[in-house]
Design an enzyme around this catalytic site. Sequence first.
Site, mmCIF file in Angstrom:
data_model
loop_
_atom_site.group_PDB
_atom_site.id
_atom_site.type_symbol
_atom_site.label_atom_id
_atom_site.label_comp_id
_atom_site.label_asym_id
_atom_site.label_seq_id
_atom_site.Cartn_x
_atom_site.Cartn_y
_atom_site.Cartn_z
ATOM 1 N N GLY A 132 5.485 8.446 1.312
ATOM 2 C CA GLY A 132 6.430 8.209 2.415
ATOM 3 C C GLY A 132 7.377 7.071 2.044
ATOM 4 O O GLY A 132 8.609 7.185 2.154
ATOM 5 N N HIS A 133 6.810 5.968 1.560
ATOM 6 C CA HIS A 133 7.649 4.847 1.114
ATOM 7 C C HIS A 133 8.537 5.282 -0.048
ATOM 8 O O HIS A 133 9.696 4.893 -0.147
ATOM 9 C CB HIS A 133 6.781 3.680 0.630
ATOM 10 N N ALA A 192 0.871 -1.192 0.000
ATOM 11 C CA ALA A 192 0.000 0.000 0.000
ATOM 12 C C ALA A 192 0.905 1.239 0.000
ATOM 13 O O ALA A 192 0.756 2.142 0.826
ATOM 14 C CB ALA A 192 -0.963 -0.003 1.181
ATOM 15 N N LEU A 193 1.833 1.222 -0.916
ATOM 16 C CA LEU A 193 2.905 2.218 -0.916
ATOM 17 C C LEU A 193 2.385 3.620 -1.206
ATOM 18 O O LEU A 193 1.487 3.806 -2.020
ATOM 19 C CB LEU A 193 3.967 1.842 -1.959
ATOM 20 N N SER A 252 -0.456 4.058 5.222
ATOM 21 C CA SER A 252 -1.295 3.208 4.363
ATOM 22 C C SER A 252 -2.722 3.178 4.898
ATOM 23 O O SER A 252 -3.674 2.967 4.149
ATOM 24 C CB SER A 252 -0.733 1.792 4.316
ATOM 25 N N GLU A 279 10.439 7.605 10.110
ATOM 26 C CA GLU A 279 10.342 8.057 11.502
ATOM 27 C C GLU A 279 8.894 8.145 11.983
ATOM 28 O O GLU A 279 8.664 8.430 13.147
ATOM 29 C CB GLU A 279 11.022 9.422 11.664
ATOM 30 N N GLN A 326 2.584 -9.119 13.527
ATOM 31 C CA GLN A 326 2.685 -7.826 14.222
ATOM 32 C C GLN A 326 1.319 -7.163 14.421
ATOM 33 O O GLN A 326 1.250 -6.054 14.921
ATOM 34 C CB GLN A 326 3.659 -6.892 13.507
HETATM 35 O O1 PAF Z 1 6.792 -0.283 9.101
HETATM 36 C C1 PAF Z 1 6.288 -1.253 8.489
HETATM 37 O O2 PAF Z 1 5.677 -1.144 7.437
HETATM 38 C C2 PAF Z 1 6.423 -2.646 9.094
HETATM 39 O O3 PAF Z 1 6.308 -2.606 10.481
HETATM 40 C C3 PAF Z 1 7.721 -3.372 8.671
HETATM 41 C C4 PAF Z 1 8.954 -2.677 9.198
HETATM 42 C C5 PAF Z 1 7.762 -3.464 7.158
HETATM 43 C C6 PAF Z 1 7.726 -4.809 9.233
HETATM 44 O O4 PAF Z 1 6.630 -5.531 8.774
#
Ligand code: PAF
Length: 280
Positions: free
Chosen positions: A35-36, A31-32, A187, A149, A60
Site C-alpha cells: 500500500g505504501h 512497517a511499509l 502494517s 484511502e 496519535q
Molecule cells: O497514516 C499514517 O500512517 C499516519 O497516520 C500518518 C499520516 C503517517 C501520521 O502519522
Amino acid sequence: MKIFHTKEELTKYLFSTNIKGNLALVPTMGALHDGHKSLVERAKDENTVVVVSIFVNPTQFDNQDDLKKYPKTLDADLDLLHGISDDILVFAPSIDEIYDHNVKPKTYDFEGLDKVMEGAFREDHFNGVGTIVELLFLLVRPDRAYFGEKDFQQLQIIKKLVKKLELPVKVVGCPIVREPHGLALSSRNKRLTKTQHEKASFIYQTLNTAKSKFGTKSANDVKVWVEEQFEKNPHFKLEYFEITDAETLTPIQKKKQNLKYRAFIAVYAGKIRLIDNVAL
Ligand code: PAF
C-alpha cells in the site's frame, strides 16, 4: 538513497538543493507494505523529488499497548524504498527530535469530521495526526502529499487541516491496496495469527455485500444486517459500521439522490484493530 534523522539535516539539504519541478511528501509510520509502495511509486511518477517520512507518531495512539507493539522494521522499509528508487529521501527522526520532550498533541477544530468513527473511538487520535502532519508539512514544504484511502477519515481531516491553515500543498488520496483475498493492507496485519489472517477476508466480503444491499435497503437495515453477521462470527468483534456522506462524514439519516456515500468499518481480531471502507 539519503537518510536524514534530524530536522536540520533534512531542511538544510532541501533548501540547498535546486529542485526543478515538484516536491512530494509521503508520510508513513514505517512497517511499509505494498500500500505504501503504491503511494511512493505514484509520488515518484508525479514529482521530481520525493521525501518519505518514517515515524511512529506517539501522540496519535490512544492505546499504549498498540503503540508499543506497532511494528518497527526500518531496515526492511529502506530495502522496499530502495527497490522503488535510489533517489528517495528518507526522514526517520526520533521522538525527541520531533517533540523535544513535550509529547503532546495540539488541539484542532476539524469542524466535526473528527467526532465520528475513528475520532469517537480513539481519543485525541486526529489531534495527534494533525500535529505530526502539520509539522511535516511546515518542515518539508511539499507541493503534494500522498495518503491512502484506507484511512479515508484521516484523508478528509488532512484536507480540512490544509484548508484551514492555508498550506500550499495538494493532498492526494490513493486507492486502497488489498491482499488477493480482499483484506486491506495494513502494517497491523503483520500481527494477525495465520487463522485470523485467513478469516479476515470476511471484513471486505461483508462490506461488499453491504454495498449491494444499500442499493435496495435503508442504511439502518444494512447496519443491522452487518451487526448480525459479526455477531455470528467468532473471529471478529465489530466496533462500528457506519454509512456516511463521503464528504462531511456525517452518518446518513435518510438516503438522498446525488449524494456520495461511503461505508466504514472497524473490527477487532483479538487485540488487533482493523479498519476498512468502500465507496457506495
Ligand atoms: O497514516 C499514517 O500512517 C499516519 O497516520 C500518518 C499520516 C503517517 C501520521 O502519522
